[in-house]
Design a protein around this motif. Structure first.
Motif, short mmCIF file in Angstrom:
data_model
loop_
_atom_site.label_atom_id
_atom_site.label_comp_id
_atom_site.label_asym_id
_atom_site.label_seq_id
_atom_site.Cartn_x
_atom_site.Cartn_y
_atom_site.Cartn_z
N TYR A 110 0.80 -1.23 0.00
CA TYR A 110 0.00 0.00 0.00
C TYR A 110 0.84 1.28 0.00
O TYR A 110 0.40 2.29 -0.56
N PRO A 111 2.04 1.29 0.61
CA PRO A 111 2.86 2.51 0.51
C PRO A 111 3.20 2.91 -0.92
O PRO A 111 3.40 4.10 -1.19
N ILE A 112 3.24 1.94 -1.85
CA ILE A 112 3.50 2.29 -3.25
C ILE A 112 2.34 3.10 -3.81
O ILE A 112 2.53 4.16 -4.41
N TRP A 113 1.12 2.60 -3.59
CA TRP A 113 -0.07 3.32 -4.04
C TRP A 113 -0.23 4.62 -3.25
O TRP A 113 -0.66 5.63 -3.79
N GLY A 114 0.14 4.59 -1.97
CA GLY A 114 0.09 5.80 -1.16
C GLY A 114 1.03 6.87 -1.69
O GLY A 114 0.69 8.07 -1.70
#
Length: 230
Positions: free
Chosen positions: A127-131
């Motif tokens: 999720y940090p990538i999409w974040g």
């Protein structure tokens, strides 16, 4: 004479590569970021193409970042893709993150919506990538460009408020997500305009977002996005 001409051309090229983006480019980036947000309603909410939309958005904007970097070597640092201030920005955001996590569990306990499963582990990783993409679009391109547009000359407070409203609307219809993202964007806007670092904002966004889903919102994004394809 030839050496002087070569030296001049090199200096001129370096100046061109470091030239700030024009208002036209900034407006186009704002429009593209807003259209990506609108695409969320069409592809994620209506068509339920969550994973394909995320993948295409990540790849598409990554290609744009690479394109701009090839034309302007300083653009990554200007946007906040930098490591020199990682620790200082992390120190600024950690207290907010810790307080937020405590509130998540408090609200989740009151609502009875705490549902921590192993599904949160892959989400904390991915999720940090999409974040980071979301922060690049909303805080980097939207807030950053609005703050730099010469023809508008908006104050930082108005810029942050407009960005927070947009980020909140994009997370409609979940009221909890709209409230959470509005508060997050207010804080992030202040941090970003003070000291730019997309890496920190994206990382904290990803972790807070994952915890928020499994404590407050009572949803399982991992099952909704990934398990349907397995």
């Amino acid at each position: 004479m030839k050496n002087k001409l070569t030296k001049y051309l090199i200096q001129f090229s370096d100046i061109e590569l470091r030239r700030p983006a024009s208002d036209k480019v900034r407006i186009l980036e704002i429009v593209a970021a807003v259209l990506t947000g609108i695409g969320k309603f069409i592809f994620m909410d209506y068509l339920n193409w969550r994973l394909p939309f995320v993948i295409i958005a990540v790849l598409g904007w990554s290609a744009y970042v690479f394109y701009r970097f090839k034309r302007n070597k300083s653009v990554l640092k200007d946007w906040g893709f930098r490591r020199d201030n990682f620790k200082s920005v992390l120190k600024l955001t950690l207290p907010f993150a810790l307080v937020s996590i405590a509130l998540f569990f408090l609200v989740g306990f009151i609502q009875g919506t705490i549902n921590l499963t192993w599904h949160i582990i892959p989400l904390l990783i991915t999720y940090p990538i999409w974040g980071s993409v979301q922060q690049f679009l909303t805080i980097g391109l939207l807030a950053g460009n609005l703050n730099e547009l010469k023809r508008l000359n908006l104050s930082k407070k108005i810029t942050i408020l407009l960005t927070a409203i947009f980020f909140s609307i994009v997370h409609y219809p979940s009221i909890w997500l709209m409230i959470g993202t509005f508060v997050l964007a207010i804080f992030y806007g202040y941090i970003y305009l003070k000291s730019k670092n997309i890496y920190v904002l994206g990382l904290i966004h990803g972790w807070l977002g994952a915890l928020f889903y499994y404590t407050v919102v009572n949803q399982d994004p991992f099952a909704d996005v990934f398990l349907k394809y397995l």
